[in-house]
Motif scaffolding. Structure first.
Motif: not given
Length: 264
Positions: A99-107
């Motif tokens: 994920s290279d989307a800001a704040n779209f984290t692994t969880d």
């Protein structure tokens, strides 16, 4: 030693400013095989014309098939839609999802896709020129082998730093948002140069070379910035007067506040 990713098949979904910078950087490296996906056919054609070896498609599902690493570089609010779209084509036992989307984290990715090798990465637009500063965090179920491959991939576009996921946000403020703050300083230096009599292009040349010189000096010597400042600051000289004016104007405080602003 970095993992061997030579000729590895990489899928990139999203070819906008950030995705495009990564695509340029990876294509120029000639180290990996790229399939890129975007809804903008003209944008895809521009990449294809510059890098004939790239495979392009408007179909996200087609893009991820057979890719070892799937890099998703879309706006955060589009991530759920994109993930829902590609789920049927993914093999979470074989593929690495980034994920290279800001704040779209692994969880958040794992909530949509389930357990697997998932990383959260924030680079910056200097990736196009091999000069990005990328922050990499792995998910709780991500193997060290997968992390090493992601690290090697982003190293093709500049420096990398593997961090705990809670530090990716601060890293983004320092290096991704921070690149804009550096640009603003350069602009201010140019404006000052013009006020003192230089033409704009001359002022730009001076500002850029001064910035380059400062960076090169610190990288080559390993000095702390204050050590370098001491080298050019003499008692009663002009440099200390300028430094004191920056302090009086709250320069340090303004920089720190700008870095922390996006974390609120």
């Amino acid at each position: 030693m970095k993992a061997d990713i030579h000729n590895m098949h990489i899928a990139v979904i999203g070819c906008g400013n950030m995705g495009g910078a990564l695509i340029h950087g990876w294509a120029k490296s000639k180290e990996v095989t790229l399939t890129i996906a975007d809804k903008n056919e003209a944008l895809l054609e521009s990449f294809k014309s510059k890098y004939p070896s790239i495979t392009t498609t408007t179909d996200n599902v087609a893009a991820v098939k057979d890719a070892k690493i799937v890099v998703i570089v879309v706006k955060p609010w589009l991530m759920p839609t994109v993930l829902d779209e590609i789920i049927p084509a993914l093999n979470m036992q074989e593929q690495i999802i980034v994920s290279d989307a800001a704040n779209f984290t692994t969880d958040k990715v794992e909530e949509k896709l389930g357990t697997g090798d998932i990383c959260y990465v924030i680079p910056n637009i200097a990736a196009e020129f091999g000069a990005s500063m990328s922050f990499i965090a792995k998910g709780k179920n991500t193997s060290n082998e997968a992390l090493a491959k992601v690290d090697a991939l982003y190293s093709l576009c500049g420096d990398t730093l593997v961090v705990a996921e809670n530090l990716v946000g601060p890293g983004m403020m320092m290096a991704s948002c921070g690149i804009a703050y550096v640009m603003r300083y350069i602009r201010a230096q140019m404006e000052g140069g013009c006020e003192m009599g230089f033409y704009p292009n001359q002022a730009k040349q001076i500002a850029l070379q001064t910035m380059q010189g400062a960076v090169s000096l610190l990288k080559e010597t390993g000095w702390h910035p204050e050590e370098a400042i001491d080298k050019v600051t003499t008692p009663g000289g002009v440099t200390i007067k300028g430094l004191n004016e920056l302090d009086h104007s709250g320069f340090n405080s303004a920089v720190i506040k700008s870095l922390k602003a996006g974390l609120k």
